[in-house]
Design a protein around this motif. Structure first.
Motif, PDB file in Angstrom:
ATOM      1  N   LYS A 179      82.500  56.516  20.707  1.00 45.33           N
ATOM      2  CA  LYS A 179      83.463  56.879  21.735  1.00 45.33           C
ATOM      3  C   LYS A 179      83.568  55.783  22.785  1.00 45.33           C
ATOM      4  CE  LYS A 179      83.406  61.953  21.780  1.00 45.33           C
ATOM      5  NZ  LYS A 179      83.139  63.124  22.641  1.00 45.33           N
ATOM      6  N   SER A 180      84.749  55.685  23.382  1.00 44.32           N
ATOM      7  CA  SER A 180      84.971  54.695  24.432  1.00 44.32           C
ATOM      8  C   SER A 180      85.521  55.374  25.680  1.00 44.32           C
ATOM      9  CB  SER A 180      85.948  53.624  23.954  1.00 44.32           C
ATOM     10  OG  SER A 180      86.258  52.718  24.996  1.00 44.32           O
ATOM     11  N   GLN A 181      85.442  54.663  26.812  1.00 44.65           N
ATOM     12  CA  GLN A 181      85.959  55.172  28.081  1.00 44.65           C
ATOM     13  C   GLN A 181      86.949  54.183  28.712  1.00 44.65           C
ATOM     14  OE1 GLN A 181      82.384  56.072  30.299  1.00 44.65           O
ATOM     15  NE2 GLN A 181      81.584  57.232  28.585  1.00 44.65           N
ATOM     16  N   ILE A 182      87.587  53.375  27.866  1.00 43.05           N
ATOM     17  CA  ILE A 182      88.587  52.417  28.333  1.00 43.05           C
ATOM     18  C   ILE A 182      89.683  53.122  29.136  1.00 43.05           C
ATOM     19  CG2 ILE A 182      90.439  50.875  27.576  1.00 43.05           C
ATOM     20  CD1 ILE A 182      88.715  50.177  25.143  1.00 43.05           C
ATOM     21  N   ILE A 232      79.234  47.542  32.466  1.00 41.37           N
ATOM     22  CA  ILE A 232      79.865  46.767  31.400  1.00 41.37           C
ATOM     23  C   ILE A 232      78.783  45.937  30.740  1.00 41.37           C
ATOM     24  CG2 ILE A 232      81.605  45.024  30.848  1.00 41.37           C
ATOM     25  CD1 ILE A 232      83.032  45.952  33.479  1.00 41.37           C
ATOM     26  N   GLY A 233      78.513  46.223  29.475  1.00 36.68           N
ATOM     27  CA  GLY A 233      77.384  45.559  28.839  1.00 36.68           C
ATOM     28  C   GLY A 233      77.490  45.475  27.330  1.00 36.68           C
ATOM     29  N   PRO A 234      76.379  45.148  26.699  1.00 40.42           N
ATOM     30  CA  PRO A 234      76.371  44.925  25.260  1.00 40.42           C
ATOM     31  C   PRO A 234      76.010  46.145  24.440  1.00 40.42           C
ATOM     32  CG  PRO A 234      74.268  44.264  26.181  1.00 40.42           C
ATOM     33  CD  PRO A 234      75.094  44.770  27.335  1.00 40.42           C
ATOM     34  N   CYS A 235      75.736  47.277  25.110  1.00 42.43           N
ATOM     35  CA  CYS A 235      74.928  48.322  24.517  1.00 42.43           C
ATOM     36  C   CYS A 235      75.667  49.631  24.289  1.00 42.43           C
ATOM     37  CB  CYS A 235      73.725  48.560  25.435  1.00 42.43           C
ATOM     38  SG  CYS A 235      72.538  49.735  24.814  1.00 42.43           S
ATOM     39  N   ALA A 236      75.574  50.167  23.062  1.00 41.13           N
ATOM     40  CA  ALA A 236      76.117  51.492  22.774  1.00 41.13           C
ATOM     41  C   ALA A 236      75.208  52.577  23.341  1.00 41.13           C
ATOM     42  CB  ALA A 236      76.268  51.676  21.263  1.00 41.13           C
ATOM     43  N   ALA A 237      73.899  52.337  23.366  1.00 38.47           N
ATOM     44  CA  ALA A 237      72.944  53.344  23.831  1.00 38.47           C
ATOM     45  C   ALA A 237      73.058  53.617  25.326  1.00 38.47           C
ATOM     46  CB  ALA A 237      71.517  52.919  23.489  1.00 38.47           C
ATOM     47  N   LYS A 238      73.646  52.676  26.083  1.00 40.39           N
ATOM     48  CA  LYS A 238      73.827  52.915  27.512  1.00 40.39           C
ATOM     49  C   LYS A 238      74.788  54.083  27.752  1.00 40.39           C
ATOM     50  CE  LYS A 238      71.147  49.994  29.603  1.00 40.39           C
ATOM     51  NZ  LYS A 238      70.043  50.483  30.463  1.00 40.39           N
ATOM     52  N   LYS A 239      75.710  54.308  26.821  1.00 41.18           N
ATOM     53  CA  LYS A 239      76.600  55.458  26.934  1.00 41.18           C
ATOM     54  C   LYS A 239      75.788  56.751  26.835  1.00 41.18           C
ATOM     55  CE  LYS A 239      80.481  52.934  24.861  1.00 41.18           C
ATOM     56  NZ  LYS A 239      81.464  52.873  23.770  1.00 41.18           N
ATOM     57  N   GLY A 258      73.372  43.332  21.098  1.00 45.48           N
ATOM     58  CA  GLY A 258      73.830  44.712  21.144  1.00 45.48           C
ATOM     59  C   GLY A 258      75.113  44.942  20.365  1.00 45.48           C
ATOM     60  N   ALA A 259      75.385  46.211  20.074  1.00 45.67           N
ATOM     61  CA  ALA A 259      76.531  46.569  19.239  1.00 45.67           C
ATOM     62  C   ALA A 259      77.868  46.233  19.886  1.00 45.67           C
ATOM     63  CB  ALA A 259      76.482  48.062  18.916  1.00 45.67           C
ATOM     64  N   GLY A 260      77.887  46.031  21.200  1.00 46.57           N
ATOM     65  CA  GLY A 260      79.140  45.736  21.884  1.00 46.57           C
ATOM     66  C   GLY A 260      79.332  44.273  22.216  1.00 46.57           C
ATOM     67  N   THR A 261      78.548  43.395  21.590  1.00 40.23           N
ATOM     68  CA  THR A 261      78.675  41.958  21.845  1.00 40.23           C
ATOM     69  C   THR A 261      79.638  41.323  20.849  1.00 40.23           C
ATOM     70  OG1 THR A 261      76.735  41.466  20.463  1.00 40.23           O
ATOM     71  CG2 THR A 261      76.371  41.786  22.826  1.00 40.23           C
ATOM     72  N   MET A 262      80.054  40.088  21.165  1.00 40.76           N
ATOM     73  CA  MET A 262      81.077  39.442  20.335  1.00 40.76           C
ATOM     74  C   MET A 262      80.697  38.047  19.868  1.00 40.76           C
ATOM     75  SD  MET A 262      84.436  40.527  22.581  1.00 40.76           S
ATOM     76  CE  MET A 262      83.718  39.923  24.122  1.00 40.76           C
ATOM     77  N   GLN A 263      79.585  37.511  20.361  1.00 36.64           N
ATOM     78  CA  GLN A 263      79.230  36.125  20.071  1.00 36.64           C
ATOM     79  C   GLN A 263      77.970  36.039  19.211  1.00 36.64           C
ATOM     80  OE1 GLN A 263      81.192  33.659  20.826  1.00 36.64           O
ATOM     81  NE2 GLN A 263      82.593  34.821  22.117  1.00 36.64           N
ATOM     82  N   PRO A 264      77.775  34.927  18.490  1.00 31.02           N
ATOM     83  CA  PRO A 264      76.544  34.744  17.716  1.00 31.02           C
ATOM     84  C   PRO A 264      75.317  34.879  18.612  1.00 31.02           C
ATOM     85  CG  PRO A 264      78.150  33.064  17.141  1.00 31.02           C
ATOM     86  CD  PRO A 264      78.709  33.785  18.325  1.00 31.02           C
ATOM     87  N   ILE A 265      74.277  35.501  18.089  1.00 34.50           N
ATOM     88  CA  ILE A 265      73.111  35.865  18.899  1.00 34.50           C
ATOM     89  C   ILE A 265      72.410  34.632  19.476  1.00 34.50           C
ATOM     90  CG2 ILE A 265      70.859  37.008  18.846  1.00 34.50           C
ATOM     91  CD1 ILE A 265      72.124  38.837  16.622  1.00 34.50           C
ATOM     92  N   LYS A 266      72.138  33.638  18.648  1.00 38.30           N
ATOM     93  CA  LYS A 266      71.434  32.438  19.128  1.00 38.30           C
ATOM     94  C   LYS A 266      72.242  31.718  20.207  1.00 38.30           C
ATOM     95  CE  LYS A 266      67.720  32.589  16.545  1.00 38.30           C
ATOM     96  NZ  LYS A 266      66.388  32.814  17.165  1.00 38.30           N
ATOM     97  N   ASP A 296      79.290  56.191  36.481  1.00 36.92           N
ATOM     98  CA  ASP A 296      80.460  57.005  36.162  1.00 36.92           C
ATOM     99  C   ASP A 296      81.053  56.700  34.796  1.00 36.92           C
ATOM    100  OD1 ASP A 296      81.027  58.422  38.911  1.00 36.92           O
ATOM    101  OD2 ASP A 296      80.586  56.325  39.382  1.00 36.92           O
ATOM    102  N   PHE A 297      81.014  55.415  34.396  1.00 35.20           N
ATOM    103  CA  PHE A 297      81.588  55.008  33.116  1.00 35.20           C
ATOM    104  C   PHE A 297      80.729  53.912  32.511  1.00 35.20           C
ATOM    105  CE2 PHE A 297      85.159  55.939  36.048  1.00 35.20           C
ATOM    106  CZ  PHE A 297      85.698  57.048  35.415  1.00 35.20           C
ATOM    107  N   VAL A 298      80.820  53.778  31.180  1.00 34.88           N
ATOM    108  CA  VAL A 298      80.153  52.684  30.461  1.00 34.88           C
ATOM    109  C   VAL A 298      81.150  52.060  29.502  1.00 34.88           C
ATOM    110  CG1 VAL A 298      78.330  52.060  28.840  1.00 34.88           C
ATOM    111  CG2 VAL A 298      77.849  53.741  30.628  1.00 34.88           C
ATOM    112  N   LEU A 299      81.269  50.740  29.543  1.00 35.70           N
ATOM    113  CA  LEU A 299      82.098  49.979  28.599  1.00 35.70           C
ATOM    114  C   LEU A 299      81.253  48.892  27.963  1.00 35.70           C
ATOM    115  CD1 LEU A 299      85.411  49.344  30.604  1.00 35.70           C
ATOM    116  CD2 LEU A 299      85.052  51.034  28.800  1.00 35.70           C
ATOM    117  N   THR A 300      81.577  48.542  26.728  1.00 34.67           N
ATOM    118  CA  THR A 300      80.943  47.380  26.103  1.00 34.67           C
ATOM    119  C   THR A 300      81.780  46.134  26.406  1.00 34.67           C
ATOM    120  OG1 THR A 300      82.159  47.574  24.019  1.00 34.67           O
ATOM    121  CG2 THR A 300      80.098  48.828  24.219  1.00 34.67           C
ATOM    122  N   PHE A 301      81.207  44.967  26.148  1.00 38.76           N
ATOM    123  CA  PHE A 301      81.951  43.717  26.327  1.00 38.76           C
ATOM    124  C   PHE A 301      83.185  43.704  25.427  1.00 38.76           C
ATOM    125  CE2 PHE A 301      77.539  41.875  27.237  1.00 38.76           C
ATOM    126  CZ  PHE A 301      77.695  42.006  28.613  1.00 38.76           C
TER     127      PHE A 301
END
Length: 507
Positions: free
Chosen positions: A218-221, A345-352, A467-475, A365-370
């Motif tokens: 789920k998202s809160q956009i 606003i972060g990298p994490c699904a678990a923060k929701k 985290g599940a909400g990130t978009m870039q290579p980990i290293k 109040d709200f949580v969004l991923t990157f």
């Protein structure tokens, strides 16, 4: 795999962008707009991603509902996509579990685990695969002399694969289940993947590892944008892993300017909350280990701490009770700004999942991923790379606080605080990345192997940057975070100006 733009990522990005556009364009009725979106995202009469264009649109429809914070309906549903769309504005809807859902008609129905012989088998004379099989499940095909596995006898031990000189025998596991460190994914009566929510800790690793895009959260956009539009003072609390997530040319100053352009009242680095968390954990460790507790686990990763408490309930009190960086930052913002709304606003699904807790809801109040935030920028055509930097509001975070985003960084920060305050105290540390290794760490701690230790657990291999909400290579992300941290005005967490606020925030 973060950093690779697959068809799944393409669909996810388009859905987040379109949901944001729905929120911004208030002149378009949302119910009519969402009904048209499956046809806009999947145009034409031929499927682009699956064989059936109607199936593709059905999957997109459920993804759109989840991105609106609405519940997954469980099956290919003839009801309109806009069914109960008015519920999207209610917190009891978008915070209602489950947050992570398997769209069953998108699931490939992969086998849980299968061992089989590939065409690479050479029919060798040694046939060690036959010799090591404990169940006699392997025989030689009479003509080709190649190995054949009797699946009824096979116990999936994998010994045959280990001894094959040609690597011609492979062990194939359902990707979502293999990525789940909680063994929370099993097969339902129809052969589809299913989540045991009693075990699930919402880490999101299944979501990013499903090759069919059948898992979504789920998202809160929509709700964040609407809060800004209605005149609420919405403050962005941005997790330390943000560095580099929106592109190598997007500096913290440019990101701050872009956020304000969207209507955010101000932007805070959650690294300041990480500093406060490190100080609180350091004080707790000194006070309780080993006199009251045999060891102490860090608290900042909600998936890790929930795993430890679920699977090792007798040691639940050994996980630090310190407030997480997200919560501490939110409390700091609300202590300084009356009637503020805070979006993490972060990298994490678990923060929701963490934000769903009744004791946290008043703070966050709200949580969004990157990734979701990128959809909002895209919807408003914000040119992140070329926007003029905002030089104001640089937060007084330490290098250690910013390094919370990288595996090992949390424990290092806590240890450095202890060294500053109690220089004679020696601290032993062990850390684990990924929930499977976290479970092993806790098993050893339970056995007494880590008495007196500080345990750092990270649900995502590599830390928050994975985290599940990130978009870039980990290293690449780890390097960007380390570089940004090196530019901080303080080295250690206890040196920042916010430390004096800690006692007030944890009351």
């Amino acid at each position: 795999m973060r950093g690779v733009e697959t068809r799944i990522q393409e669909i996810r990005h388009r859905i987040f962008r379109e949901v944001a556009r729905m929120a911004y364009h208030t002149e378009w009725p949302v119910d009519k707009r969402i009904e048209a979106l499956p046809y806009k995202i999947i145009p034409g009469e031929v499927g682009s991603f699956r064989n059936d264009v109607f199936l593709e649109r059905a999957v997109v429809s459920e993804r759109l509902r989840l991105a609106m914070g609405l519940p997954y309906r469980g099956a290919a549903n003839p009801a309109p996509v806009s069914d109960h769309i008015e519920e999207a504005d209610k917190p009891e809807t978008y915070y209602t579990p489950p947050l992570i859902n398997i769209i069953k008609f998108a699931c490939n129905g992969c086998a849980e685990k299968k061992v089989f012989v590939t065409d690479g088998c050479q029919g060798c004379m040694a046939h060690p695969c036959m010799e090591v099989c404990p169940k006699g499940a392997i025989s030689l095909e009479k003509t080709s002399r190649k190995s054949v596995i009797d699946q009824d006898k096979c116990i999936k031990c994998g010994q045959c694969a280990n001894v094959c000189a040609y690597h011609a025998i492979i062990i194939q596991e359902r990707p979502c289940a293999a990525a789940c460190g909680m063994d929370a994914i099993h097969t339902d009566e129809n052969g589809k993947a299913d989540i045991d929510y009693e075990k699930c800790v919402s880490c999101g690793m299944c979501l990013v590892n499903c090759p069919f895009g059948a898992i979504a959260d789920k998202s809160q956009i929509f709700q964040v944008i609407r809060a800004i539009q209605t005149g609420e003072r919405v403050y962005a609390a941005v997790a330390p892993a943000f560095v580099g997530q929106f592109g190598p040319k997007v500096t913290p100053g440019k990101l701050r300017a872009a956020m304000k352009q969207l209507g955010f009242a101000d932007v805070f680095e959650v690294a300041i909350g990480a500093d406060l968390c490190a100080v609180q954990e350091a004080e707790d460790f000194i006070a309780e280990v080993p006199e009251k507790l045999p060891f102490m686990g860090t608290s900042c990763c909600p998936a890790w701490s929930m795993m430890a408490k679920k699977l090792f309930p007798e040691y639940a009190n050994c996980i630090s009770m310190a407030l997480t960086p997200m919560t501490l930052t939110a409390r700091l913002i609300k202590s300084q700004h009356e009637k503020a709304k805070v979006v993490f606003i972060g990298p994490c699904a678990a923060k929701k999942l963490e934000a769903m807790r009744s004791d946290i809801r008043s703070d966050v109040d709200f949580v969004l991923t990157f990734e979701e935030m990128a959809g909002i920028f895209d919807a408003k055509h914000v040119d992140l790379e070329n926007i003029e930097e905002d030089p104001t509001g640089v937060n007084d975070a330490s290098a250690d606080g910013r390094n919370f985003a990288v595996a090992g960084g949390v424990a290092k920060s806590v240890v450095n605080v202890i060294k500053e305050l109690y220089p004679d105290r020696e601290i032993k540390v062990v850390n684990a990345e990924g929930l499977k290794d976290c479970r092993k760490m806790m098993t050893l701690a339970k056995a007494g192997k880590y008495n007196g230790y500080l345990l750092e657990g990270m649900a995502c291999p590599g830390g928050c940057v994975a985290g599940a909400g990130t978009m870039q290579p980990i290293k690449k992300s780890q390097g960007a975070v380390n570089l940004y941290a090196s530019k901080a005005g303080h080295a250690n967490s206890n040196e920042t100006e916010y430390v004096k606020e800690l006692n007030k925030l944890v009351e």
